[in-house]
Design a protein around this motif. Structure first.
Motif, PDB file in Angstrom:
ATOM      1  N   SER A 298       0.836  -1.207   0.000  1.00  0.00           N
ATOM      2  CA  SER A 298       0.000   0.000   0.000  1.00  0.00           C
ATOM      3  C   SER A 298       0.868   1.254   0.000  1.00  0.00           C
ATOM      4  CB  SER A 298      -0.927   0.002   1.219  1.00  0.00           C
ATOM      5  OG  SER A 298      -1.816  -1.094   1.177  1.00  0.00           O
TER       6      SER A 298
ATOM      7  N   VAL B 102      -4.675  -2.619  -0.134  1.00  0.00           N
ATOM      8  CA  VAL B 102      -5.218  -1.415   0.484  1.00  0.00           C
ATOM      9  C   VAL B 102      -6.376  -1.763   1.419  1.00  0.00           C
ATOM     10  CG1 VAL B 102      -6.329   0.805   0.046  1.00  0.00           C
ATOM     11  CG2 VAL B 102      -4.503   0.015  -1.468  1.00  0.00           C
TER      12      VAL B 102
ATOM     13  N   SER C 167      -4.964  -3.599   4.458  1.00  0.00           N
ATOM     14  CA  SER C 167      -4.259  -2.655   5.337  1.00  0.00           C
ATOM     15  C   SER C 167      -5.236  -1.840   6.161  1.00  0.00           C
ATOM     16  CB  SER C 167      -3.380  -1.714   4.505  1.00  0.00           C
ATOM     17  OG  SER C 167      -2.400  -2.432   3.793  1.00  0.00           O
TER      18      SER C 167
END
Length: 286
Positions: free
Chosen positions: A88, A231, A234
């Motif tokens: 990310s 993403v 995360s």
């Protein structure tokens, strides 16, 4: 007889070995690229193998008494989370790159490479396997471990900073710094094998995304879908950590740092050389 950790002022030889490593890595590439018929993958493989031998042999021959990294087992969920955080960060840097390029263009410069390298088998081997292993051995196995007496946070930060500058490329350096923080934490908590595995996986995924983007529009869509997964993971992992910390009573975090380490002239010589090399190699006139 128990060995004591080395005092911080004894790190001069460490910085000198890294400076030699960086000089050799850049010099060997310049020399080998002039040899007809030698591919980029071969150049990088030879340059990295020879130059990384300097700090590795120095560290093995001197010994320092610093205990090895802990070998506590990392859960699959944690490994996926750390890998997602690293990817990310790289995605954020790639999205921010055009903004930086607009700034450099205003003064007549660019930091983008002249052209994309051909993904030969040797180049893929270097990027996905050899470079991650050697870099982890040097920057986490030697540098991070030697810096631990000065504090964990400082050791992770400084080893990541040296790792970033060594790439001698602005955008690769930004990604390397972010990755170095993740790999440093992983090595410190779960051992060098975990940081090597994360580094190999990260480079391999980045290479796969690059190859997908070269496949045209379908490849771009596939790369976008693959990049979106880290993403989401995360974000979910960060939210879970924040909720977990709220339920826990505050405790002592990892140790900070000792300012003595920054007073070493050899460290500043290393950082100055790599910073100058990085900017000189990165920027070119439009």
């Amino acid at each position: 007889m128990v060995k004591k950790n080395p005092p911080l002022h004894s790190l001069t030889l460490l910085w000198c070995s890294l400076l030699t490593y960086s000089l050799l890595f850049g010099l060997l590439q310049k020399i080998l690229f002039f040899i007809p018929g030698v591919s980029e993958g071969t150049v990088l493989l030879l340059s990295s193998a020879v130059s990384s031998a300097v700090p590795l042999i120095w560290s093995a021959s001197t010994g320092d008494g610093t205990p090895p990294f802990p070998a506590s087992k990392a859960s699959p969920g944690l490994l996926v989370f750390l890998m997602s955080i690293s990817l990310s960060g790289n995605l954020a840097i790639s999205l921010f790159t055009p903004v930086l390029e607009q700034i450099w263009n205003l003064v007549g410069f660019t930091a983008l490479p002249a052209g994309d390298a051909t993904a030969t088998p040797l180049l893929v081997l270097y990027i996905c396997v050899v470079a991650p292993i050697l870099e982890e051995l040097v920057y986490r196995g030697v540098v991070l471990r030697r810096l631990l007496p000065g504090g964990e946070r400082q050791a992770i930060f400084l080893s990541a900073l040296c790792f970033a500058f060594m790439h001698h490329d602005l955008y690769q350096g930004l990604a390397a710094f972010w990755g170095g923080l993740i790999f440093g934490y992983a090595a410190l908590r779960h051992g060098l094998r975990v940081s090597v595995g994360l580094h190999v996986a990260g480079n391999s995924i980045a290479m796969a995304l690059t190859l997908l983007q070269q496949a045209g529009a379908p490849g771009d869509l596939a790369a976008l879908a693959v990049a979106a997964v880290p993403v989401v993971i995360s974000a979910a992992g960060i939210c879970r950590l924040m909720l977990k910390r709220r339920r826990q009573s505050p405790g002592t975090g990892p140790s900070g740092g000792n300012g003595d380490i920054w007073r070493n002239p050899a460290l500043w010589a290393l950082l100055a050389f790599d910073a100058i090399y990085l900017f000189a190699a990165s920027f070119s006139r439009l």
